[in-house]
Design an enzyme around this catalytic site. Structure first.
Site, PDB file in Angstrom:
ATOM      1  N   TYR A  55     -17.001  -8.651  14.923  1.00 39.28           N
ATOM      2  CA  TYR A  55     -16.098  -7.647  15.467  1.00 39.28           C
ATOM      3  C   TYR A  55     -15.838  -6.593  14.400  1.00 39.28           C
ATOM      4  O   TYR A  55     -15.266  -6.869  13.354  1.00 39.28           O
ATOM      5  CB  TYR A  55     -14.764  -8.271  15.888  1.00 39.28           C
ATOM      6  CG  TYR A  55     -14.856  -9.351  16.945  1.00 39.28           C
ATOM      7  CD1 TYR A  55     -15.941  -9.449  17.800  1.00 39.28           C
ATOM      8  CD2 TYR A  55     -13.827 -10.278  17.082  1.00 39.28           C
ATOM      9  CE1 TYR A  55     -16.008 -10.443  18.767  1.00 39.28           C
ATOM     10  CE2 TYR A  55     -13.875 -11.265  18.054  1.00 39.28           C
ATOM     11  CZ  TYR A  55     -14.971 -11.353  18.884  1.00 39.28           C
ATOM     12  OH  TYR A  55     -15.020 -12.346  19.838  1.00 39.28           O
ATOM     13  N   HIS A 123     -20.897 -18.705  17.690  1.00 40.26           N
ATOM     14  CA  HIS A 123     -20.603 -17.650  18.667  1.00 40.26           C
ATOM     15  C   HIS A 123     -21.629 -17.620  19.790  1.00 40.26           C
ATOM     16  O   HIS A 123     -21.284 -17.469  20.964  1.00 40.26           O
ATOM     17  CB  HIS A 123     -20.569 -16.305  17.933  1.00 40.26           C
ATOM     18  CG  HIS A 123     -19.768 -15.255  18.619  1.00 40.26           C
ATOM     19  ND1 HIS A 123     -19.364 -14.099  17.989  1.00 40.26           N
ATOM     20  CD2 HIS A 123     -19.284 -15.148  19.876  1.00 40.26           C
ATOM     21  CE1 HIS A 123     -18.677 -13.350  18.821  1.00 40.26           C
ATOM     22  NE2 HIS A 123     -18.618 -13.957  19.987  1.00 40.26           N
TER      23      HIS A 123
END
Length: 325
Positions: A55, A123
């Site tokens: 991110y 992830h």
């Protein structure tokens, strides 16, 4: 704030805070305001904070680290590895190689300014690396004290079983909302077989369930939802009509549509924790109040029927290909 327990005994607030949008994907952010959101979350008892190295990239972990400085003992801190990016944002693909796992963890610890991560997720699953190799490296991180609990995201049930055999999985992070129910058929029963908790991301279907958006023009130019299939043309109109039904339930309860949508996710079990994201203190406070809403069986029946009419995939074609490794 009520508490829930995820697998392997990880106690968290019944509602978490997704921090991704503070740094990327949902238009411009304001670090000062985002830090105020984190501080207000902790004041309200929302202890579960979710970030990831990709991110920003990298900047969201730095932001969260700055926000929790001096308050680390109040936080259940979750971050992720596996979607490899350069500092300029270039995507290099999915990486589950053991040497990368170790390097990524050390880098995240440094950016967050902490000596351990409470919940460390894979992830996305690397199709070119056996999950047992990735999880062998993760197990080493637990043994070294760098990580307390392990998680997985968007992996197929068979992959979950293989990873869990190497080291117990505490939680899986998957999209789950009134509009996204696919995990209920096979994945959620697998989790409950092994005592794995569910962390539900996008519990408001990226904002559609809030009823706050009349059309795409309300989105920033760089908001990734502009390319999301559920926000396109006829799909968006159909999904708005479904969201209006959530609004009808909300009116009957004296609540907001977002609160009702979150209350539905919370009602799915004490092993389920939604992590709505926001960059605004007001929205955070609105979301937090969802934990006090009691839905009746009639409400649950009406709300539970909505998923059958949802139009559009939850990601574009590239994003869908990366799922269910």
């Amino acid at each position: 704030m009520k508490q829930h327990t995820l697998g392997q005994g990880l106690r968290t607030s019944a509602l978490g805070l997704g921090c991704m949008g503070m740094s990327e994907f949902y238009g411009p952010g304001d670090d000062g305001e985002s830090i105020a959101v984190v501080h207000r979350a902790l004041d309200l008892g929302i202890t579960f904070l979710d970030t990831a190295d990709m991110y920003g990239p990298f900047t969201n972990e730095q932001l969260v680290g700055k926000a929790i400085a001096g308050r680390r003992d109040e936080v259940v801190l979750a971050t992720k590895f596996g979607v490899e990016r350069r500092p300029d944002g270039t995507r290099l693909g999915i990486n589950g190689r053991p040497e990368y796992v170790r390097r990524a963890c050390d880098a995240s610890l440094g950016r967050l300014g902490v000596d351990h991560i409470d919940l460390y997720y894979q992830h996305r699953v690397d199709p070119d690396v056996p999950v047992e190799e990735t999880w062998g490296a993760l197990k080493e991180l637990v043994e070294a004290g760098k990580v307390r609990h392990l998680g997985i995201s968007e992996a197929a049930p068979a992959t979950v079983r293989r990873a869990h055999a190497v080291h117990p999985i505490t939680a899986g992070q998957y999209e789950y909302s009134l509009f996204t129910r696919g995990i209920e058929e096979e994945l959620l029963p697998t989790f409950r077989e092994f005592g794995i908790g569910l962390v539900a991301y996008s519990p408001l279907s990226r904002g559609i369930l809030t009823g706050a958006y009349a059309d795409q023009d309300a989105l920033a130019a760089d908001d990734f939802r502009r390319a999301n299939p559920r926000w396109q043309g006829d799909n968006f109109a159909a999904n708005q009509a479904l969201a209006a039904k959530v609004g009808e339930v909300a009116v009957s309860l004296g609540a907001t549509p977002a609160q009702v949508a979150l209350a539905w996710v919370i009602a799915q079990g004490d092993d389920v924790v939604p992590i709505p994201g926001t960059k605004r203190v007001g929205r955070l406070e609105e979301n937090a109040a969802a934990t006090e809403i009691q839905l009746t069986s009639e409400h649950l029946e009406v709300l539970g029927s909505l998923a059958h009419g949802v139009a559009g995939d939850r990601y574009d074609a590239g994003g869908m290909r990366a799922l269910n490794g």
